[in-house]
Design a protein around this motif. Structure first.
Motif, PDB file in Angstrom:
ATOM      1  N   UNK A 290       0.821  -1.214   0.000  1.00 29.64           N
ATOM      2  CA  UNK A 290       0.000   0.000   0.000  1.00 29.64           C
ATOM      3  C   UNK A 290       0.848   1.254   0.000  1.00 29.64           C
ATOM      4  N   UNK A 291       0.378   2.225  -0.736  1.00 29.98           N
ATOM      5  CA  UNK A 291       0.874   3.586  -0.542  1.00 29.98           C
ATOM      6  C   UNK A 291      -0.121   4.222   0.427  1.00 29.98           C
ATOM      7  N   UNK A 292       0.396   4.689   1.545  1.00 26.05           N
ATOM      8  CA  UNK A 292      -0.470   5.306   2.559  1.00 26.05           C
ATOM      9  C   UNK A 292      -0.216   6.808   2.504  1.00 26.05           C
ATOM     10  N   UNK A 293      -1.263   7.595   2.434  1.00 21.62           N
ATOM     11  CA  UNK A 293      -1.034   9.047   2.413  1.00 21.62           C
ATOM     12  C   UNK A 293      -2.158   9.816   3.075  1.00 21.62           C
ATOM     13  N   UNK A 294      -1.763  10.968   3.569  1.00 19.04           N
ATOM     14  CA  UNK A 294      -2.744  11.890   4.124  1.00 19.04           C
ATOM     15  C   UNK A 294      -2.459  13.257   3.543  1.00 19.04           C
ATOM     16  N   UNK A 295      -3.502  14.034   3.363  1.00 14.74           N
ATOM     17  CA  UNK A 295      -3.335  15.384   2.821  1.00 14.74           C
ATOM     18  C   UNK A 295      -3.938  16.348   3.817  1.00 14.74           C
ATOM     19  N   UNK A 296      -3.209  17.424   4.075  1.00 14.35           N
ATOM     20  CA  UNK A 296      -3.757  18.459   4.960  1.00 14.35           C
ATOM     21  C   UNK A 296      -3.668  19.804   4.257  1.00 14.35           C
ATOM     22  N   UNK A 297      -4.630  20.651   4.548  1.00 17.35           N
ATOM     23  CA  UNK A 297      -4.581  22.032   4.040  1.00 17.35           C
ATOM     24  C   UNK A 297      -4.015  22.968   5.094  1.00 17.35           C
ATOM     25  N   UNK A 298      -3.602  22.403   6.224  1.00 19.61           N
ATOM     26  CA  UNK A 298      -3.086  23.199   7.356  1.00 19.61           C
ATOM     27  C   UNK A 298      -1.657  22.807   7.703  1.00 19.61           C
ATOM     28  N   UNK A 299      -0.885  22.414   6.742  1.00 16.55           N
ATOM     29  CA  UNK A 299       0.529  22.156   6.999  1.00 16.55           C
ATOM     30  C   UNK A 299       0.837  20.785   7.591  1.00 16.55           C
ATOM     31  N   UNK A 300       2.130  20.595   7.863  1.00 17.32           N
ATOM     32  CA  UNK A 300       2.606  19.279   8.286  1.00 17.32           C
ATOM     33  C   UNK A 300       2.125  18.896   9.684  1.00 17.32           C
ATOM     34  N   UNK A 301       1.855  19.891  10.523  1.00 19.46           N
ATOM     35  CA  UNK A 301       1.411  19.588  11.894  1.00 19.46           C
ATOM     36  C   UNK A 301       0.120  18.803  11.874  1.00 19.46           C
ATOM     37  N   UNK A 302      -0.870  19.342  11.178  1.00 21.10           N
ATOM     38  CA  UNK A 302      -2.161  18.654  11.121  1.00 21.10           C
ATOM     39  C   UNK A 302      -2.026  17.315  10.394  1.00 21.10           C
TER      40      UNK A 302
END
Ligand code: GLA
Length: 734
Positions: A290-302
């Protein structure tokens, strides 16, 4: 001649396009949407899949269908935005899949057939899209598991065929993503022994930037399969769109980041095709990692907090549970110990107040005793000289002392000086006709061989059958694969190019068996330091060893980098002799994760001993916040002379803030640190922890401030050359 045939192929292809264009079918729109973001996939006029949108999710699902006309105007993306790019037909760019059919033909086209969504619960769904080649009985299913609330997607591909003989998979990516923006910045992580997870950030320019590994076993020693893509500007902690990703595969991987000729980004991630053409038999499903990914519009912290929440709740073994603090003997004894020495260490562990004693390398081997790293590996019987009464006796003695007992193994490896090597040369990965090449004097066992899988499972099983009270395993893996050759695959008439993949699949099979029989026992994943940590492994492991480098200054940086991808509950930090910093500094740094010791506690002076005991008690009082709370990176040590990180309990009633001076330069002045994640309406009592007895804090004992104040005006922990490490606890007061 070549030119003519090329021209002919191009004409044929063009002609093909024209013919296909006549068979226009209804356009299908497939949104892959989490709570905040969406990828939108659509069929084109020829029923091929295109990725037409990547961005914030829309409120009305029906609006996704109108994207194509607005977004991918006039098909300007041409061949670049294929959702899973085949090769040998119309595609002329980097493919996601490349095959040689049973008849030797190398062409593949993939057309949309159907898709379905399985809603597993209110948060989790799985979208699967079936694609088929119009000529060959060859199919691919693109799978997306979506955790809506955590904004996490796990994407993999299943490949199957019904051809007459095996098909050779020459490339078989897990994911082929496509992003439209103006500028892309890639943060990748590279390393070596004792230098794991060093970051690099660079703007992606046209062409392909590849990150890969060919090491076989401890695959992520030099390059990490963890990465960040930041959109429009370099990654920042609190704003901007950023994607954090990981290829969850413990072997050779390859991540290709291609800026195409429209300045868009194609990302192709999967097992490294390097010498890994995989022979796939008819009707067998090849499931990619699996490629696991998350996307945030509030930077790396979120983005990190999303990934941490997801990992603890859904991925890591016992991610929401407890962990054991421990005393390890590796750096205090190395290979030189006996029963009496160990029994003294049990006493030390008890006195310190940790939960467990971990016996490291050197306890096994008789014909070839494991007294150094050049012999004995593979012979998993207690060394009779060092441990005449066996492990069972040690487990009992530890239990009598009131502590648990754990043990180190390195079950995938063998020293040539071992009985195992003498008996089972055919189990060893080596080229029969060439000189052996060693890494730490050892070789790798061939886990593609089911007999070797049984052997490795048997090592763990035997330990537990004989010692049911055994409470912890440290599973190490020090060598890389040289001379990749499997006697087993040869005997079975299977291609050698299956080896890298079948090794890892064999390893997963063993771990599944271990977990089926011993579902709960905590296991630490180690790899001669930190050459191995990924979410496929963390399904079976409660934690991992990030590096043999435990110098706390180095660790501030290294743990900072791991923290982008892994929650602190999974990161094992030990206090050792590495580093010149005071003991307090070491303990504070190690407390930002799972705390352990690897020192001769009996040699500490009384003041230090007392301090250690107090610090462990403190840790026990706030570890729940570090393990299960939300992490905020506050001050970046790469951009200043300080580092600060905090953890907040989900109900915002408690927090711990770690602050460090990371330079020796003269007269460094720290600004107030803006805290995060607190409730602005709550009042917090601030207390400094981990102070030596008799020392008073420069922070007034009755300091109470509101969350609002702490997050806007901030707080000065008074870090200076005399106070290089300051640990603060915040507790809600009425
Ligand atoms: C590796 C590990 C160490 C230790 C030694 C034992 O290097 O990273 O922690 O266990 O092996 O040989």
């Amino acid at each position: 001649m070549i030119n003519n045939s090329l021209k002919f192929t191009v004409l044929q292809l063009l002609f093909g396009f024209i013919i296909c264009a006549n068979t226009i079918s209804a356009q299908i729109t497939i949104p892959i949407a989490t709570r905040d973001n969406a990828i939108v996939i659509m069929t084109d006029s020829e029923n091929r899949l295109r990725t037409v949108y990547f961005g914030k999710s829309l409120q009305n699902e029906s609006d996704y269908a109108t994207i194509s006309s607005k977004y991918s105007e006039g098909n300007k993306n041409e061949i670049f935005n294929s959702t899973y790019t085949p090769s040998g037909t119309w595609n002329l760019v980097e493919p996601a899949i490349q095959v040689k059919h049973a008849d030797g033909n190398s062409s593949l086209d993939l057309k949309y057939v159907s898709h379905k969504t399985a809603q597993l619960d209110s948060n989790i769904s799985v979208v699967s899209i079936l694609l088929k080649d119009p000529i060959y009985p060859f199919e691919v299913t693109l799978c997306y598991k979506i955790w809506a609330n955590e904004n996490v997607i796990e994407q993999w591909t299943e490949i199957k065929h019904k051809e007459k003989k095996a098909v050779l998979l020459q490339k078989y990516a897990s994911a082929n993503l496509y992003f439209s923006d103006n500028n892309f910045y890639l943060s990748s992580f590279h390393g070596d022994w004792a230098k794991e997870m060093q970051p690099d950030e660079a703007k992606l320019v046209s062409g392909i930037k590849s990150i890969d590994s060919k090491l076989g076993t401890r695959a992520m020693l030099w390059q990490s399969p963890n990465f960040m893509v930041s959109f429009g500007k370099p990654a920042s902690e609190n704003d901007g769109m950023v994607l954090l990703g990981q290829l969850a595969w413990t072997g050779n991987f390859k991540l290709d980041f291609e800026i195409d000729r429209h300045q868009n980004l194609r990302l192709i991630a999967g097992i490294n095709p390097y010498t890994s053409e995989y022979s796939l038999l008819p009707n067998v499903i090849f499931k990619t990692p699996s490629l696991i990914y998350t996307v945030s519009n509030q930077g790396t912290g979120e983005a990190s907090r999303n990934l941490h929440n997801w990992a603890r709740k859904y991925k890591v073994l016992d991610g929401q549970g407890e962990r054991l603090t421990l005393l390890n003997n590796w750096e205090s004894t190395y290979f030189d110990f006996d029963e009496n020495k160990l029994k003294d260490l049990f006493k030390d562990a008890k006195e310190l107040g940790v939960d467990l004693f971990l016996l490291d390398d050197g306890w096994f081997g008789n014909k070839y005793p494991r007294n150094s790293d050049n012999a004995g590996l593979g012979d998993w019987q207690e060394n009779k000289k060092k441990l005449p009464n066996g492990l069972g006796y040690l487990v009992k003695e530890a239990t009598k002392e009131g502590i648990k007992f754990g043990i180190w193994i390195e079950p995938e490896m063998v020293n040539p000086k071992s009985e195992l090597y003498e008996k089972h040369l055919d189990w060893v990965i080596r080229q029969p006709e060439r000189p052996e090449i060693y890494f730490r004097n050892q070789l790798v066992l061939d886990l593609s061989n089911p007999e070797v899988q049984d052997f490795v499972f048997g090592i763990v099983d035997d330990l537990f059958v004989k010692n049911p009270e055994l409470a912890f395993i440290k599973w190490d893996c020090n060598a890389v694969i040289y001379n990749a050759y499997s006697a087993y695959l040869n005997k079975k008439g299977l291609p050698q190019s299956n080896l890298y993949v079948d090794y890892i699949k064999g390893l997963y099979k063993v771990l599944e068996r271990v977990r089926a029989k011993y579902p709960k026992v905590p296991m630490m994943l180690c790899s001669g330091g930190g050459g191995r940590a990924d979410y496929e492994m963390l399904k079976h492991f409660t934690e991992f060893w990030p590096s043999d480098n435990t110098d706390p200054l180095e660790r501030i940086f290294m743990q900072w980098n791991y923290s982008f991808f892994f929650p602190s509950i999974t990161v094992d930090n030990h206090i050792t002799h590495w580093g010149k910093q005071p003991l307090k500094f070491k303990i504070d740094v190690a407390s930002m994760g799972k705390l352990g010791f690897d020192i001769e506690a009996s040699k500490l002076n009384e003041k230090d001993k007392l301090f250690c005991k107090q610090a462990i008690e403190n840790y026990n009082s706030f570890k729940d916040v570090v393990w299960h709370g939300d992490m905020y990176r506050l001050v970046n040590p790469y951009q200043s002379d300080f580092a600060a990180l905090m953890y907040v309990k989900p109900d915002q009633s408690r927090a711990v803030v770690f602050n460090y001076l990371t330079t020796n330069r003269f007269n460094i002045i720290a600004n107030p640190i803006l805290l995060k994640g607190l409730d602005p309406n709550k009042k917090y009592l601030i207390k400094e922890l981990n102070l030596y007895q008799g020392t008073t804090s420069s922070i007034a004992a009755d300091t109470v401030l509101t969350g609002d104040f702490l997050m806007k005006v901030g707080f000065k922990p008074n870090i200076n050359a005399q106070r290089t490490s300051v640990l603060l606890e915040l507790k809600e007061v009425q």
